[in-house]
Motif scaffolding. Sequence first.
Motif, PDB file in Angstrom:
ATOM      1  N   THR A  27      36.634  50.866  23.748  1.00  0.00           N
ATOM      2  CA  THR A  27      36.190  50.145  24.938  1.00  0.00           C
ATOM      3  C   THR A  27      36.867  48.783  24.929  1.00  0.00           C
ATOM      4  OG1 THR A  27      34.042  51.251  25.097  1.00  0.00           O
ATOM      5  CG2 THR A  27      34.213  49.057  26.074  1.00  0.00           C
ATOM      6  N   ILE A  28      37.503  48.444  26.029  1.00  0.00           N
ATOM      7  CA  ILE A  28      38.109  47.113  26.164  1.00  0.00           C
ATOM      8  C   ILE A  28      37.028  46.150  26.627  1.00  0.00           C
ATOM      9  CG2 ILE A  28      39.802  45.724  27.410  1.00  0.00           C
ATOM     10  CD1 ILE A  28      41.538  48.215  27.669  1.00  0.00           C
ATOM     11  N   LEU A  29      36.954  45.010  25.977  1.00  0.00           N
ATOM     12  CA  LEU A  29      35.953  43.993  26.300  1.00  0.00           C
ATOM     13  C   LEU A  29      36.648  42.699  26.699  1.00  0.00           C
ATOM     14  CD1 LEU A  29      32.945  43.057  26.273  1.00  0.00           C
ATOM     15  CD2 LEU A  29      33.289  42.441  23.868  1.00  0.00           C
ATOM     16  N   LEU A  30      36.276  42.180  27.864  1.00  0.00           N
ATOM     17  CA  LEU A  30      36.812  40.913  28.345  1.00  0.00           C
ATOM     18  C   LEU A  30      35.673  40.015  28.791  1.00  0.00           C
ATOM     19  CD1 LEU A  30      38.588  43.398  30.010  1.00  0.00           C
ATOM     20  CD2 LEU A  30      40.186  41.495  30.062  1.00  0.00           C
ATOM     21  N   THR A  31      35.920  38.718  28.775  1.00  0.00           N
ATOM     22  CA  THR A  31      34.988  37.745  29.350  1.00  0.00           C
ATOM     23  C   THR A  31      35.747  36.913  30.382  1.00  0.00           C
ATOM     24  OG1 THR A  31      35.463  36.086  27.642  1.00  0.00           O
ATOM     25  CG2 THR A  31      33.657  37.611  27.219  1.00  0.00           C
ATOM     26  N   VAL A  32      35.042  36.547  31.463  1.00  0.00           N
ATOM     27  CA  VAL A  32      35.715  35.780  32.513  1.00  0.00           C
ATOM     28  C   VAL A  32      34.696  34.936  33.262  1.00  0.00           C
ATOM     29  CG1 VAL A  32      35.531  37.708  34.144  1.00  0.00           C
ATOM     30  CG2 VAL A  32      37.250  35.949  34.530  1.00  0.00           C
ATOM     31  N   ASN A  33      35.118  33.733  33.635  1.00  0.00           N
ATOM     32  CA  ASN A  33      34.298  32.928  34.545  1.00  0.00           C
ATOM     33  C   ASN A  33      35.104  32.659  35.815  1.00  0.00           C
ATOM     34  OD1 ASN A  33      36.086  30.881  33.801  1.00  0.00           O
ATOM     35  ND2 ASN A  33      34.487  29.354  33.477  1.00  0.00           N
ATOM     36  N   GLU A  34      34.498  31.969  36.775  1.00  0.00           N
ATOM     37  CA  GLU A  34      35.137  31.756  38.065  1.00  0.00           C
ATOM     38  C   GLU A  34      36.495  31.065  37.922  1.00  0.00           C
ATOM     39  OE1 GLU A  34      36.048  31.031  42.152  1.00  0.00           O
ATOM     40  OE2 GLU A  34      35.089  32.615  40.991  1.00  0.00           O
ATOM     41  N   ALA A  35      36.592  30.120  37.003  1.00  0.00           N
ATOM     42  CA  ALA A  35      37.847  29.379  36.828  1.00  0.00           C
ATOM     43  C   ALA A  35      38.987  30.280  36.365  1.00  0.00           C
ATOM     44  CB  ALA A  35      37.640  28.239  35.829  1.00  0.00           C
ATOM     45  N   PHE A  36      38.652  31.416  35.712  1.00  0.00           N
ATOM     46  CA  PHE A  36      39.683  32.310  35.185  1.00  0.00           C
ATOM     47  C   PHE A  36      39.737  33.633  35.930  1.00  0.00           C
ATOM     48  CE2 PHE A  36      39.672  29.296  31.782  1.00  0.00           C
ATOM     49  CZ  PHE A  36      40.923  29.417  31.185  1.00  0.00           C
ATOM     50  N   PHE A  37      39.141  33.688  37.106  1.00  0.00           N
ATOM     51  CA  PHE A  37      39.135  34.945  37.858  1.00  0.00           C
ATOM     52  C   PHE A  37      40.550  35.394  38.217  1.00  0.00           C
ATOM     53  CE2 PHE A  37      38.718  37.293  41.960  1.00  0.00           C
ATOM     54  CZ  PHE A  37      38.081  38.411  41.456  1.00  0.00           C
ATOM     55  N   ASP A  38      41.416  34.455  38.568  1.00  0.00           N
ATOM     56  CA  ASP A  38      42.795  34.832  38.902  1.00  0.00           C
ATOM     57  C   ASP A  38      43.528  35.379  37.677  1.00  0.00           C
ATOM     58  OD1 ASP A  38      42.736  32.291  37.740  1.00  0.00           O
ATOM     59  OD2 ASP A  38      44.446  31.545  38.889  1.00  0.00           O
ATOM     60  N   PHE A  39      43.182  34.877  36.487  1.00  0.00           N
ATOM     61  CA  PHE A  39      43.766  35.421  35.265  1.00  0.00           C
ATOM     62  C   PHE A  39      43.328  36.877  35.087  1.00  0.00           C
ATOM     63  CE2 PHE A  39      44.445  31.021  34.462  1.00  0.00           C
ATOM     64  CZ  PHE A  39      45.440  30.920  33.503  1.00  0.00           C
ATOM     65  N   PHE A  40      42.052  37.141  35.342  1.00  0.00           N
ATOM     66  CA  PHE A  40      41.570  38.518  35.223  1.00  0.00           C
ATOM     67  C   PHE A  40      42.287  39.431  36.208  1.00  0.00           C
ATOM     68  CE2 PHE A  40      38.912  41.951  36.800  1.00  0.00           C
ATOM     69  CZ  PHE A  40      38.719  42.664  35.635  1.00  0.00           C
ATOM     70  N   GLU A  41      42.480  38.970  37.420  1.00  0.00           N
ATOM     71  CA  GLU A  41      43.159  39.807  38.407  1.00  0.00           C
ATOM     72  C   GLU A  41      44.589  40.123  37.972  1.00  0.00           C
ATOM     73  OE1 GLU A  41      41.297  39.971  42.461  1.00  0.00           O
ATOM     74  OE2 GLU A  41      42.187  37.959  42.435  1.00  0.00           O
ATOM     75  N   ASN A  42      45.254  39.150  37.351  1.00  0.00           N
ATOM     76  CA  ASN A  42      46.592  39.404  36.825  1.00  0.00           C
ATOM     77  C   ASN A  42      46.539  40.398  35.673  1.00  0.00           C
ATOM     78  OD1 ASN A  42      49.533  38.593  36.747  1.00  0.00           O
ATOM     79  ND2 ASN A  42      48.944  38.101  34.642  1.00  0.00           N
ATOM     80  N   TRP A  43      45.538  40.242  34.788  1.00  0.00           N
ATOM     81  CA  TRP A  43      45.372  41.196  33.681  1.00  0.00           C
ATOM     82  C   TRP A  43      45.182  42.600  34.245  1.00  0.00           C
ATOM     83  CZ3 TRP A  43      41.686  44.741  32.339  1.00  0.00           C
ATOM     84  CH2 TRP A  43      41.821  45.303  31.062  1.00  0.00           C
ATOM     85  N   TRP A  44      44.318  42.738  35.242  1.00  0.00           N
ATOM     86  CA  TRP A  44      44.023  44.043  35.814  1.00  0.00           C
ATOM     87  C   TRP A  44      45.253  44.656  36.479  1.00  0.00           C
ATOM     88  CZ3 TRP A  44      39.985  47.264  35.403  1.00  0.00           C
ATOM     89  CH2 TRP A  44      39.979  48.372  36.258  1.00  0.00           C
ATOM     90  N   LEU A  45      46.040  43.837  37.121  1.00  0.00           N
ATOM     91  CA  LEU A  45      47.250  44.320  37.803  1.00  0.00           C
ATOM     92  C   LEU A  45      48.149  45.079  36.837  1.00  0.00           C
ATOM     93  CD1 LEU A  45      49.161  44.282  40.323  1.00  0.00           C
ATOM     94  CD2 LEU A  45      50.092  42.150  39.399  1.00  0.00           C
ATOM     95  N   TYR A  46      48.362  44.530  35.652  1.00  0.00           N
ATOM     96  CA  TYR A  46      49.232  45.179  34.670  1.00  0.00           C
ATOM     97  C   TYR A  46      48.511  46.316  33.953  1.00  0.00           C
ATOM     98  CZ  TYR A  46      52.903  41.749  35.327  1.00  0.00           C
ATOM     99  OH  TYR A  46      53.912  40.990  35.865  1.00  0.00           O
ATOM    100  N   PHE A  47      47.237  46.125  33.671  1.00  0.00           N
ATOM    101  CA  PHE A  47      46.478  47.158  32.979  1.00  0.00           C
ATOM    102  C   PHE A  47      46.447  48.457  33.777  1.00  0.00           C
ATOM    103  CE2 PHE A  47      42.234  49.185  32.812  1.00  0.00           C
ATOM    104  CZ  PHE A  47      42.319  49.733  31.547  1.00  0.00           C
ATOM    105  N   ARG A  48      46.222  48.373  35.076  1.00  0.00           N
ATOM    106  CA  ARG A  48      46.083  49.597  35.861  1.00  0.00           C
ATOM    107  C   ARG A  48      47.411  50.360  35.959  1.00  0.00           C
ATOM    108  NH1 ARG A  48      45.394  47.688  42.202  1.00  0.00           N
ATOM    109  NH2 ARG A  48      47.481  46.789  42.466  1.00  0.00           N
ATOM    110  N   LYS A  49      48.532  49.669  35.792  1.00  0.00           N
ATOM    111  CA  LYS A  49      49.833  50.343  35.823  1.00  0.00           C
ATOM    112  C   LYS A  49      49.998  51.319  34.659  1.00  0.00           C
ATOM    113  CE  LYS A  49      52.345  46.608  38.188  1.00  0.00           C
ATOM    114  NZ  LYS A  49      53.447  45.609  38.065  1.00  0.00           N
ATOM    115  N   LEU A  50      49.252  51.086  33.571  1.00  0.00           N
ATOM    116  CA  LEU A  50      49.362  51.941  32.394  1.00  0.00           C
ATOM    117  C   LEU A  50      48.597  53.246  32.550  1.00  0.00           C
ATOM    118  CD1 LEU A  50      48.969  49.235  29.605  1.00  0.00           C
ATOM    119  CD2 LEU A  50      51.070  50.174  30.579  1.00  0.00           C
ATOM    120  N   ASP A  51      47.693  53.298  33.524  1.00  0.00           N
ATOM    121  CA  ASP A  51      46.941  54.513  33.827  1.00  0.00           C
ATOM    122  C   ASP A  51      46.244  55.069  32.577  1.00  0.00           C
ATOM    123  OD1 ASP A  51      45.971  56.463  35.556  1.00  0.00           O
ATOM    124  OD2 ASP A  51      47.625  57.838  35.158  1.00  0.00           O
ATOM    125  N   LEU A  52      45.545  54.207  31.866  1.00  0.00           N
ATOM    126  CA  LEU A  52      44.843  54.598  30.655  1.00  0.00           C
ATOM    127  C   LEU A  52      43.417  55.013  30.980  1.00  0.00           C
ATOM    128  CD1 LEU A  52      45.933  51.672  28.289  1.00  0.00           C
ATOM    129  CD2 LEU A  52      46.849  53.999  28.334  1.00  0.00           C
TER     130      LEU A  52
END
Length: 211
Positions: A27-52
């Motif tokens: 299980t991948i575990l991440l933490t995020v607050n409002e100030a880092f929401f754009d960082f999470f969206e960037n993380w998700w953009l690349y993560f979903r490309k891997l189709d894991l």
Amino acid sequence: MLQVTQPRYNATELSEKDNLTNPKKWTILLTVNEAFFDFFENWWLYFRKLDLTVNVIVIAEDEIVFAKLKEKYSRPLVEIIRSWIINISSPLVWNSIGYRQMASARPVYILKYLKESINILYTDVDTVFLQNPFKYFTGNFDMWSQSEDKGICAGFTAYRSSSRTVKLVENWLKRLSKRLQINQPALNEEIRTVDDWARFNKEKQSPNMLV
């Protein structure tokens, strides 16, 4: 990739059926607050490309980002949880009191899932997955981590659920409870103090997975 291990296993503790290179074991575990929401969206953009096919738990550290995550990222295999410890939405200066509070909460989350027999890959949201990281989780190890300086990086570490990792994270939390500090130095200090627990194997360096 830095690998950390306790080398003394019983045959019943780790067998060939425990294929930890399979994302379904994690299980991948991440933490995020409002100030880092754009960082999470960037993380998700690349993560979903891997189709894991892997479970993802995102811990929201304020109400604003919790609402955003629930609206945009609620889907199968993704669990969005409101932090029961932190409520900070604003940007934080590195090593400030608020920053240290947020960083010190991360092992609390990790420990919760390790105690539930869940293998956890904790990753900071400022990482980028360029390829499948799980294929490097081989060998009789309790932890796999990105190396940093002379230790490990708490911002990208995989923990196999075991009595040893539970004990390690519990002791990590004890160190943090004695003095509010950034979590990574405390983790490295704890690893270095456990007799015959840690050895560092750099023979199999993984290609760059993170930017």
